[in-house]
Design a protein around this motif. Structure first.
Motif, short mmCIF file in Angstrom:
data_model
loop_
_atom_site.label_atom_id
_atom_site.label_comp_id
_atom_site.label_asym_id
_atom_site.label_seq_id
_atom_site.Cartn_x
_atom_site.Cartn_y
_atom_site.Cartn_z
N VAL A 1 35.93 42.27 31.15
CA VAL A 1 35.65 41.33 32.22
C VAL A 1 35.19 42.13 33.44
CG1 VAL A 1 38.04 41.31 33.08
CG2 VAL A 1 36.52 39.37 33.57
N ARG A 2 34.25 41.57 34.18
CA ARG A 2 33.92 42.10 35.50
C ARG A 2 34.28 41.00 36.48
NH1 ARG A 2 30.48 46.24 36.53
NH2 ARG A 2 29.44 45.94 34.50
N PRO A 3 35.53 40.99 36.98
CA PRO A 3 36.01 39.86 37.78
C PRO A 3 35.32 39.78 39.14
CG PRO A 3 37.61 41.64 37.77
CD PRO A 3 36.54 42.05 36.81
N SER A 4 35.07 38.55 39.54
CA SER A 4 34.39 38.35 40.82
C SER A 4 35.33 37.85 41.91
CB SER A 4 33.25 37.34 40.65
OG SER A 4 33.73 36.12 40.09
N ASN A 5 36.54 37.41 41.53
CA ASN A 5 37.50 36.85 42.50
C ASN A 5 38.78 37.67 42.52
OD1 ASN A 5 35.57 34.88 42.71
ND2 ASN A 5 36.80 33.24 41.82
N LEU A 6 39.39 37.76 43.70
CA LEU A 6 40.71 38.36 43.81
C LEU A 6 41.76 37.36 43.35
CD1 LEU A 6 40.37 39.98 47.36
CD2 LEU A 6 40.12 41.13 45.15
N GLY A 7 42.89 37.87 42.88
CA GLY A 7 43.97 36.97 42.52
C GLY A 7 44.71 37.42 41.28
N LEU A 8 45.62 36.56 40.82
CA LEU A 8 46.41 36.78 39.61
C LEU A 8 45.99 35.72 38.60
CD1 LEU A 8 48.73 38.13 38.06
CD2 LEU A 8 50.29 36.52 39.17
N LEU B 1 46.48 39.06 34.53
CA LEU B 1 45.75 40.20 35.05
C LEU B 1 45.60 40.05 36.56
CD1 LEU B 1 44.04 42.78 34.44
CD2 LEU B 1 42.06 41.26 34.25
N TYR B 2 46.04 41.09 37.29
CA TYR B 2 45.80 41.15 38.73
C TYR B 2 44.39 41.65 38.97
CZ TYR B 2 50.46 40.38 40.75
OH TYR B 2 51.64 39.82 41.18
N VAL B 3 43.68 41.02 39.90
CA VAL B 3 42.37 41.51 40.34
C VAL B 3 42.51 41.86 41.81
CG1 VAL B 3 39.94 41.01 40.65
CG2 VAL B 3 41.15 40.10 38.66
N LEU B 4 42.31 43.13 42.15
CA LEU B 4 42.53 43.62 43.51
C LEU B 4 41.23 44.17 44.10
CD1 LEU B 4 45.84 45.61 42.84
CD2 LEU B 4 45.58 43.20 43.47
N ALA B 5 41.26 44.35 45.40
CA ALA B 5 40.14 44.99 46.09
C ALA B 5 40.39 46.49 46.09
CB ALA B 5 40.02 44.46 47.51
N CYS B 6 39.59 47.23 45.35
CA CYS B 6 39.82 48.66 45.16
C CYS B 6 38.81 49.47 45.98
CB CYS B 6 39.67 49.03 43.69
SG CYS B 6 40.75 48.10 42.58
N PRO B 7 39.16 50.71 46.30
CA PRO B 7 38.18 51.59 46.97
C PRO B 7 36.95 51.79 46.08
CG PRO B 7 40.39 52.55 46.97
CD PRO B 7 40.43 51.39 46.05
N THR B 8 35.83 52.08 46.71
CA THR B 8 34.61 52.34 45.95
C THR B 8 34.78 53.61 45.12
OG1 THR B 8 33.24 51.29 47.64
CG2 THR B 8 32.14 52.80 46.10
#
Length: 640
Positions: free
Chosen positions: A264-271, A296-303
């Protein structure tokens, strides 16, 4: 090293989530789980529930010490049994890369297990059976379903009847790979292997399914009810989401039907909660399934910039161009590659690996270090990869992926260079084996040995010689087939060398060798000439059967069949001078002569016996016996 702490500081969404987490402490925060049924022996199976629990936000009071599983017949939904599963294990789910761990994500794995009996007289329904465990409730922070704090879970698996066509039918649930402890990064490709293994060798197929809700509720006394039979309600997706679109992204969450690989390449933050099903097939017929719910947690990660790799043939200044170039590995040439790899992110730890694409052997090998740290964007690491000298693609093009990976979070990023190559071997002429041994019988067969008959007490000698035009090292050997040469008095001496070898075989057989030969009467010796050095050696072989024969036995046994006892000095007596001679344990024992009515008329233990008839003409029958059990029967006519 790429750490994630900077992401916590730069993500207001995540910080807010962590600050608000205690407000939901009264919820159970079940992450997911799956049921498992494994055959142990006879009618005994191990029934297990793996339940995954949010160790950060979950209520410790919701850690049940036991849960109840219900077993039902698929065709009728008849309840077959209730099984109380005690808690047997409480551990943590590990991250793929522990360095990437974050404080807001920690999952416990609770194992509930018990041995059960599936009796062959009871579990016979051809439609099969299913097991269910119901528990409420899910994580209240789940982003993709309606009312997550009030949504329950039904853990579910199916298994076949334990008897089919009158015979035991044994099946164990496929074991799905361990659950992920990782998180995904928004707009970055996330992948994880959910593929399983099946001890029965059944075929496995994977698909995405909507997680089951069931009958449990958040009401007091109904969070872990005794399971009810199917059907089970499903969770309700948020608007725009569904079974084929459980986590928004490009691509959305999917699973490879054959391998079980999630991407998956998630586009939204969240659980996000999701469901996976693994179905098993035997001879093309579905016999069972197991489901796993997880999140699955989707977080904002550093580049994180992906590393880069370049490949060159050893000694070449030209960079290999994937898809356009094909390396040609020739005999005597350099078979190594130089790989240069780097990363734009400072302090990145890089590692190099190689993975065959369309071949399995031979294994390539790195001859230098395959890992290191890039301190600045200008740093470049170097590795050398070499193909074994005996690599032979037999005219085909082999593909090899050279992969460089960083240590980025949540998962490493890669750069892959696919190298196409062909490899050929130097020609090898077969060595030549000559000898004074007799040739094999015609037509030549792998199983047809030459035969040498050796007189007991006399010495037999044979010489062998081997030569090789390629000057490879040669080794001459002689091996008894099923016996030791020295034990029967055989001797073999070899002189081995480069491009040539020789050997001498000698044997003076005794009665010991006759006993070792047994009823077959022969001893097989395998003479071999082996070469070392070429990638594909061509050994030579001679198979010889040695038979021991007695001294003095020069004529074929042909007994007379008529005598004329008339005192004329011609054929007056019955004798057998051509009887097989005495030989080791084979000795003449006796002769008996009988009338046509079975009356014994003569007997002697002397091998030089003489019988002049019974006084009257007619047909008589004889029996000659030897001490080894051998017998000769026949008849003789007496003509007065």
């Amino acid at each position: 090293m790429k750490r994630f702490w900077t992401a916590l500081c730069s993500s207001p969404w995540l910080l807010l989530g962590l600050l608000l987490a205690p407000l939901g402490a009264s919820a159970t925060h079940i992450v997911g789980g799956e049921l498992d049924l494994q055959h142990k022996s006879g009618s005994t199976y191990a029934l297990t529930l793996n339940l995954y629990f949010d160790a950060i936000n979950g209520d410790p009071n919701a850690l049940d010490q036991e849960l109840t599983a219900g077993i039902f017949a698929k065709g009728t939904n008849q309840r077959m049994a209730n099984v109380v599963l005690p808690l047997t294990s409480n551990t943590f789910v590990q991250y793929t890369n522990p360095v990437c761990s974050v404080g807001g994500l920690s999952t416990r794995k609770l194992v509930y297990a018990k041995d059960i009996t599936l009796d062959a007289a009871t579990y016979t329904n051809a439609t099969g059976y299913y097991v269910a465990v119901e528990r409420c409730c899910r994580n209240i922070t789940i982003s993709n379903i309606v009312n997550p704090g009030g949504a329950a879970q039904t853990f579910y698996l199916e298994f076949p009847a334990v008897v089919r066509a009158g015979a035991a039918f044994i099946d164990s649930t496929p074991r799905i790979f361990p659950p992920l402890g990782d998180y995904a990064c928004r707009n970055e490709l996330f992948y994880y292997d959910f593929g399983g293994q099946d001890v029965d060798g059944d075929s496995l197929a994977y698909d995405m399914v909507t997680p089951l809700n069931g009958h449990a509720t958040a009401a007091v006394g109904n969070t872990a009810p005794t399971p009810s039979p199917a059907p089970y309600s499903t969770i309700t997706w948020n608007a725009g989401l569904g079974t084929a679109n459980q986590i928004p992204g490009a691509p959305t969450l999917g699973i490879n039907a054959r391998t079980g690989r999630l991407t998956v390449r998630p586009s939204n933050l969240g659980l996000f909660v999701f469901g996976v099903r693994c179905s098993e097939y035997r001879r093309g017929v579905k016999i069972g399934e197991t489901r796993r719910d997880f999140q699955l947690y989707v977080l904002a990660c550093p580049t994180n910039v992906a590393p880069k790799a370049q490949v060159r043939a050893a000694g070449s200044l030209v960079t290999y161009r994937p898809g356009r170039d094909t390396l040609r590995l020739l005999p005597g040439g350099n078979r190594c590659l130089t790989i240069r790899y780097t990363d734009a992110d400072p302090n990145s730890v890089l590692s190099m690996s190689a993975r065959p694409v369309n071949f399995t052997t031979p294994a390539v090998a790195f001859t230098t270090s395959t890992s290191g740290t890039v301190r600045t964007a200008a740093d470049t690491l170097t590795a050398t990869l070499c193909f074994p000298a005996c690599t032979d693609t037999k005219g085909k093009v082999y593909l090899l992926d050279i992969i460089v990976a960083d240590n980025g979070c949540s998962l490493p990023k890669h750069d892959t260079v696919r190298v196409a190559f062909t490899a050929a071997l130097a020609p090898n002429a077969a060595p030549v084996l000559t000898s004074t041994l007799p040739p094999a019988p015609l037509p030549v067969s792998d199983q047809a040995p030459a035969v040498v008959r050796v007189v007991i007490g006399q010495r037999y000698t044979a010489t062998l010689a081997g030569t090789d035009a390629d000057r490879d090292a040669l080794t001459m050997t002689a091996t008894g087939v099923g016996f030791d040469l020295g034990a029967v008095g055989m001797q073999f001496a070899a002189q081995n060398g480069t491009g040539q070898a020789s050997g001498t075989f000698s044997w003076e057989p005794t009665c010991t060798a006759v006993a070792a030969a047994g009823e077959g009467g022969g001893l097989l010796v395998r003479f071999g000439l082996a070469e070392t050095g070429p990638c594909v050696p061509v050994p030579q072989e001679r198979l010889v059967r040695f038979e021991v024969v007695p001294a003095g036995e020069t004529q074929t046994f042909i007994p007379p069949n008529i005598i004329t006892p008339n005192a004329d000095g011609v054929n007056d007596e019955f004798r057998m001078p051509s009887l097989p001679v005495d030989f080791c344990d084979r000795k003449f024992a006796a002769i008996k002569i009988f009338s046509r009515w079975g009356q014994k008329v003569y007997e002697s233990e002397a091998r030089d016996f003489r019988w002049s008839g019974a006084g009257t003409g007619g047909m008589y029958y004889y029996l000659v016996t030897y001490t080894d059990g051998r017998k000769f029967k026949g008849w003789v006519e007496v003509v007065p």
